[in-house]
Scaffold this active site. Structure first.
Site, PDB file in Angstrom:
ATOM      1  N   SER A 204      45.026  47.668  46.503  1.00 43.48           N
ATOM      2  CA  SER A 204      46.356  46.947  46.345  1.00 43.48           C
ATOM      3  C   SER A 204      46.603  47.207  44.860  1.00 43.48           C
ATOM      4  CB  SER A 204      46.458  45.510  46.419  1.00 43.48           C
ATOM      5  OG  SER A 204      47.117  44.909  45.806  1.00 43.48           O
TER       6      SER A 204
ATOM      7  N   TYR B  87      41.492  37.964  46.548  1.00 43.18           N
ATOM      8  CA  TYR B  87      42.316  39.006  46.725  1.00 43.18           C
ATOM      9  C   TYR B  87      42.029  40.105  45.539  1.00 43.18           C
ATOM     10  CZ  TYR B  87      45.907  42.033  48.380  1.00 43.18           C
ATOM     11  OH  TYR B  87      46.687  42.995  48.778  1.00 43.18           O
TER      12      TYR B  87
END
Length: 255
Positions: A147, A161
């Site tokens: 990401s 995350y």
């Protein structure tokens, strides 16, 4: 050019393939002649997506919970029962957790880091022999979906995350040096805003999100399919250990 980007006759496994970015990648592979296995924790959703994508080619549902090492090993064993070799593995299954720093819980750390960082390593390890057999024909590929939050800092409080995706980008580099010795090329993709259940803001408020993106729009299915096809095909054989940012310029704007 057709040969350079051809995937005809290859076999792929896409984890988290029932929706979002995994589905985009699976659909792109199918359109290029790949036999695609998709995996997801929810069996009904996985089966339904496989039925829908079968209009594009051979798509097979293998529901599995890969959040544990045992689950990853069980999925690998099922693939190896069905196929003599595996050409492409896409480590896409992931989770997110957002919460204030002062209340961020251990379960919000363990769930996310286990699935986003530990699973790609142990699933790749479990499929090592199958990938080596695929590499006997031409380089096998392991593509891990990270990401942009692992590249630059997002203002949202998604501690586990962001850490897991940054770790995954570095894991791709480390694994690539070892696996390229076996003809297995590891690379990564760092998506920005794509409409998905994980990125519901982009899904539900795409026009608003697009105003913050230099390219003026959120990512489309073909943007994700295109980079995955590039990395999986002969065109990406010399891209070793690199993670390609696909975000319309967001990380550049973040500075």
């Amino acid at each position: 050019m057709d040969d350079l980007f051809s995937l005809q006759g290859r076999v792929a496994l896409v984890t988290g393939g029932s929706r979002g970015i995994g589905r985009m990648i699976a659909a792109g592979f199918l359109a290029r002649g790949v036999k695609v296995y998709i995996s997801a924790r929810k069996a009904e959703a996985c089966d339904q997506t496989a039925r829908e994508l079968s209009a594009l080619g051979t798509c097979i549902s293998l529901p599995a919970d890969v959040s544990t090492v045992e689950g990853a090993q069980a999925l690998a064993a099922e693939i190896m029962k069905r196929e003599p070799a595996l050409d492409i593995l896409v480590n896409n299954a992931g989770a997110a957790w957002g919460e204030d720093f002062d209340t961020f819980p251990e379960k919000g750390w363990d769930k996310v880091v286990d699935l986003n960082l530990k699973t790609p390593f142990f699933l790749t390890q479990a499929l090592h022999e199958a990938l080596k057999k695929g590499a006997a024909r031409q380089p096998a590929k392991v593509i891990s979906v990270a990401s942009i939050d692992g590249v630059s800092v997002n203002p949202q409080e998604t501690y586990s995350y962001a850490a897991s995706k940054a770790g995954l980008i570095h894991l791709v580099k480390r694994m690539s040096l070892r696996l390229v010795q076996d003809g297995i090329v590891c690379s990564g993709i760092a998506p920005g805003a794509f409409a998905s259940d994980m990125n519901r803001v982009a899904r539900d408020h795409g026009d608003e999100v697009a105003r913050r993106i230099p390219a003026g729009r959120i990512g489309r299915d073909e943007d994700m399919a295109g980079v995955a096809i590039y990395l999986a095909s002969r065109a990406g054989d010399y891209v070793v250990g690199q993670t390609i940012v696909v975000d319309g310029g967001v990380t550049l704007a973040r500075g």
